[in-house]
Design a protein around this motif. Sequence first.
Motif, PDB file in Angstrom:
ATOM      1  N   ILE A   1       0.856  -1.185   0.000  1.00  0.00           N
ATOM      2  CA  ILE A   1       0.000   0.000   0.000  1.00  0.00           C
ATOM      3  C   ILE A   1       0.890   1.231   0.000  1.00  0.00           C
ATOM      4  CG2 ILE A   1      -0.152   0.268   2.518  1.00  0.00           C
ATOM      5  CD1 ILE A   1      -3.172   0.821   2.148  1.00  0.00           C
ATOM      6  N   ASP A   2       0.336   2.366  -0.315  1.00  0.00           N
ATOM      7  CA  ASP A   2       1.045   3.625  -0.173  1.00  0.00           C
ATOM      8  C   ASP A   2       1.079   3.965   1.322  1.00  0.00           C
ATOM      9  OD1 ASP A   2       1.518   6.480   0.092  1.00  0.00           O
ATOM     10  OD2 ASP A   2       1.178   6.652  -2.062  1.00  0.00           O
ATOM     11  N   GLY A   3       2.291   3.991   1.898  1.00  0.00           N
ATOM     12  CA  GLY A   3       2.418   4.227   3.327  1.00  0.00           C
ATOM     13  C   GLY A   3       1.818   5.547   3.768  1.00  0.00           C
ATOM     14  N   GLY A   4       1.997   6.585   2.981  1.00  0.00           N
ATOM     15  CA  GLY A   4       1.428   7.881   3.326  1.00  0.00           C
ATOM     16  C   GLY A   4      -0.083   7.844   3.353  1.00  0.00           C
ATOM     17  N   ARG A   5      -0.669   7.128   2.388  1.00  0.00           N
ATOM     18  CA  ARG A   5      -2.124   7.003   2.355  1.00  0.00           C
ATOM     19  C   ARG A   5      -2.629   6.238   3.578  1.00  0.00           C
ATOM     20  NH1 ARG A   5      -5.127  10.216  -1.041  1.00  0.00           N
ATOM     21  NH2 ARG A   5      -4.295  10.229  -3.161  1.00  0.00           N
ATOM     22  N   LEU A   6      -1.900   5.202   3.964  1.00  0.00           N
ATOM     23  CA  LEU A   6      -2.325   4.417   5.116  1.00  0.00           C
ATOM     24  C   LEU A   6      -2.259   5.250   6.394  1.00  0.00           C
ATOM     25  CD1 LEU A   6      -3.307   1.772   6.211  1.00  0.00           C
ATOM     26  CD2 LEU A   6      -0.934   0.977   6.349  1.00  0.00           C
ATOM     27  N   GLU A   7      -1.194   6.065   6.545  1.00  0.00           N
ATOM     28  CA  GLU A   7      -1.125   6.961   7.702  1.00  0.00           C
ATOM     29  C   GLU A   7      -2.322   7.920   7.707  1.00  0.00           C
ATOM     30  OE1 GLU A   7       2.598   8.936   7.506  1.00  0.00           O
ATOM     31  OE2 GLU A   7       3.709   7.318   8.470  1.00  0.00           O
ATOM     32  N   GLU A   8      -2.637   8.449   6.538  1.00  0.00           N
ATOM     33  CA  GLU A   8      -3.768   9.362   6.428  1.00  0.00           C
ATOM     34  C   GLU A   8      -5.067   8.673   6.831  1.00  0.00           C
ATOM     35  OE1 GLU A   8      -5.881  12.170   2.985  1.00  0.00           O
ATOM     36  OE2 GLU A   8      -4.140  10.934   2.520  1.00  0.00           O
ATOM     37  N   LEU A   9      -5.215   7.394   6.442  1.00  0.00           N
ATOM     38  CA  LEU A   9      -6.411   6.625   6.791  1.00  0.00           C
ATOM     39  C   LEU A   9      -6.554   6.505   8.306  1.00  0.00           C
ATOM     40  CD1 LEU A   9      -7.528   3.289   5.178  1.00  0.00           C
ATOM     41  CD2 LEU A   9      -7.256   3.428   7.635  1.00  0.00           C
ATOM     42  N   VAL A  10      -5.454   6.133   8.978  1.00  0.00           N
ATOM     43  CA  VAL A  10      -5.508   5.963  10.429  1.00  0.00           C
ATOM     44  C   VAL A  10      -5.804   7.295  11.108  1.00  0.00           C
ATOM     45  CG1 VAL A  10      -4.161   5.295  12.456  1.00  0.00           C
ATOM     46  CG2 VAL A  10      -3.949   3.982  10.339  1.00  0.00           C
ATOM     47  N   VAL A  11      -5.183   8.368  10.630  1.00  0.00           N
ATOM     48  CA  VAL A  11      -5.441   9.690  11.201  1.00  0.00           C
ATOM     49  C   VAL A  11      -6.915  10.057  11.053  1.00  0.00           C
ATOM     50  CG1 VAL A  11      -5.015  12.156  10.890  1.00  0.00           C
ATOM     51  CG2 VAL A  11      -3.096  10.562  10.960  1.00  0.00           C
ATOM     52  N   ASN A  12      -7.516   9.793   9.888  1.00  0.00           N
ATOM     53  CA  ASN A  12      -8.931  10.111   9.671  1.00  0.00           C
ATOM     54  C   ASN A  12      -9.822   9.332  10.629  1.00  0.00           C
ATOM     55  OD1 ASN A  12      -9.124  12.088   7.607  1.00  0.00           O
ATOM     56  ND2 ASN A  12      -8.526  10.586   6.079  1.00  0.00           N
ATOM     57  N   LEU A  13      -9.523   8.047  10.831  1.00  0.00           N
ATOM     58  CA  LEU A  13     -10.313   7.256  11.764  1.00  0.00           C
ATOM     59  C   LEU A  13     -10.151   7.785  13.185  1.00  0.00           C
ATOM     60  CD1 LEU A  13      -9.733   3.625  10.406  1.00  0.00           C
ATOM     61  CD2 LEU A  13     -11.737   5.076  10.100  1.00  0.00           C
ATOM     62  N   ALA A  14      -8.929   8.187  13.541  1.00  0.00           N
ATOM     63  CA  ALA A  14      -8.704   8.735  14.878  1.00  0.00           C
ATOM     64  C   ALA A  14      -9.446  10.050  15.073  1.00  0.00           C
ATOM     65  CB  ALA A  14      -7.197   8.933  15.098  1.00  0.00           C
ATOM     66  N   LEU A  15      -9.466  10.892  14.042  1.00  0.00           N
ATOM     67  CA  LEU A  15     -10.174  12.172  14.140  1.00  0.00           C
ATOM     68  C   LEU A  15     -11.674  11.959  14.292  1.00  0.00           C
ATOM     69  CD1 LEU A  15      -8.253  14.293  11.467  1.00  0.00           C
ATOM     70  CD2 LEU A  15      -8.152  14.528  13.951  1.00  0.00           C
ATOM     71  N   ASN A  16     -12.217  10.983  13.555  1.00  0.00           N
ATOM     72  CA  ASN A  16     -13.643  10.694  13.694  1.00  0.00           C
ATOM     73  C   ASN A  16     -13.959  10.179  15.087  1.00  0.00           C
ATOM     74  OD1 ASN A  16     -15.378  10.944  11.074  1.00  0.00           O
ATOM     75  ND2 ASN A  16     -13.423  10.191  10.382  1.00  0.00           N
ATOM     76  N   ALA A  17     -13.075   9.340  15.635  1.00  0.00           N
ATOM     77  CA  ALA A  17     -13.282   8.845  16.996  1.00  0.00           C
ATOM     78  C   ALA A  17     -13.196   9.995  17.999  1.00  0.00           C
ATOM     79  CB  ALA A  17     -12.237   7.781  17.314  1.00  0.00           C
TER      80      ALA A  17
END
Length: 574
Positions: free
Chosen positions: A428-444
């Motif tokens: 996967i694109d590592g930067g995209r995956l970091e962005e994904l986790v950050v988005n989930l954390a922000l929603n939480a």
Amino acid sequence: MPRSTEARDPSRHRDEEDLPLKDAIDLILSPHLDDPLDPLLKLVGESLSVSRSYLFQFRNGGTVMDNTHEWCAPGVQPQKERLQDVPVESVPWWMEQLHSGKGLIVSQMDDLPPEAAEERELLEAQDIQAVLVLPLRWSNGELSGFMGFDEVGGPRAWTDRERDSLKMICDIAVRDLERRKLTRTLHRTRNRLVRTERIARVGGWEFDPSNGETWWSDQAFQILDAPRDRRPVTLFQFFQRVHPDDRERARRTTLQILEDGEPFHYEARLLPTDGQSRHLEVQGHLDETPEGLRRVVGTVQDITERRRLQDQLSQTHRLEALGQLTAGVAHDFGNLLSVILGATELLLDETDDDDWRHTDLVQIHQAAQRGASLTGKLLSFSRWETDQLRRVELNRLLGGMHRVLRGLLPASIDLLVELGDEVGEVEIDGGRLEELVVNLALNAREAMAEGEGGTLHITTSSEHLEVPRLLGAHQTLTSGAYYVIRVEDDGTGMTPEVKEKVFETFFTTRSPEEGRGLGLSQALATVQEVGGGIQVESLPGAGSVFRVFLPATDRARDGNRAHHDDEGADPESS
């Protein structure tokens, strides 16, 4: 024409004065008969004492005729079944007489002229000795068929009184045929209109200003969500259903037509009855009869979906402009970061590990690297760069994000990260995956900020699917090995309606100033690009769990794509 099996005595017919015109009219007008023409042919045939009475109708533009109705005297064989799809060109002289309006009046076979050779052969083959045929015409004068009477027992003289009475009976019959034809046409037209209204989500309405009566089509009632026990809805009741901010404008625009006669068009919001407001487009024009009677005729259309798409298109245009601006800023910022990275690397080479400056330089270097990663994301978002797929150690990436995630959360929210032992690499694109986790954390964070805080729990694990699994609408994973990132919060949770739309582009429960509804849709797109998916579990007041499935890299990527439910999988509900 029809062939008989037994000759009848032509002298056995009633006096022409006994033709039952009144009974014929009563039959046609009877409300108890769906098709009065067969009884009519029987009534007339018996009154004339003929062998057979029948009715033919033309179709296919007058090129083919069918025997649609028939009566036969006792002992005479019916012929209707075999007289279907008859080409009119097979009886040219017969058709010429019908088109001329005269019809056929044959008292004996010797009356047939030489040009009626085909007709003579046809009649003699059926032992017909006398025939009377009269044309049937629609009200516009078009020839629609004919009514005929045969005699097989011998010659017969057709009297003028009989012909005149039969012409009136033919007129009665063709009017009934035309009435039923118009009824069928109206029924088909109405059904087409109803289907068209339903497909286009357009309803019709009429307003009579003289008495205030308003008519609405079924589709209009459906659009207005008007219960059957509250029908009919007057125009003024409709105004009460309009949003207060739009109500006066709608009322004024609609009624203005009674003063200036100009067609009108406006959009208005309808007060919600199912929890969601709808947008309507209303149009109308003034119909005026020669007698001076006026009616306002118009349409009402549900344009909620159109407005939603227009809003999305507007957002897309803004994002395109933002992407161009972002690309320029990211490019210049990247150049600055290159200088910072180069300078810190030189300083790191010149300092020892125990130098008090070394720790600060390492932090500066790491911050610059994260800035360069962010620049890459911005360039990718603006489509200046494409995703860089590479093998990523999932646990190492998440472990390295702990400090970043902790910085995103307030003190009232605890962060717990547990990394599974059997979790390896994903492509996967590592930067995209970091962005994904950050988005989930922000929603939480947003979900827990509405309460008294809580815990954000992030874990990784491995899972092997023996059969395809359904994750949600249009998300099905194929069987195989996956690594799973599980992000759980104990926030406010989601209703089923919100959960259903959580991955839709531009959908957000925040205000426009707080979010654009892009985070989760981009997260899902990133995961699906590599053959994964995201499963959501949530209930109001019970928090939310997002499970991100990423294909393990020891599987063939081509056999690991997520696919839609209609592609033949046998999904297992998880």
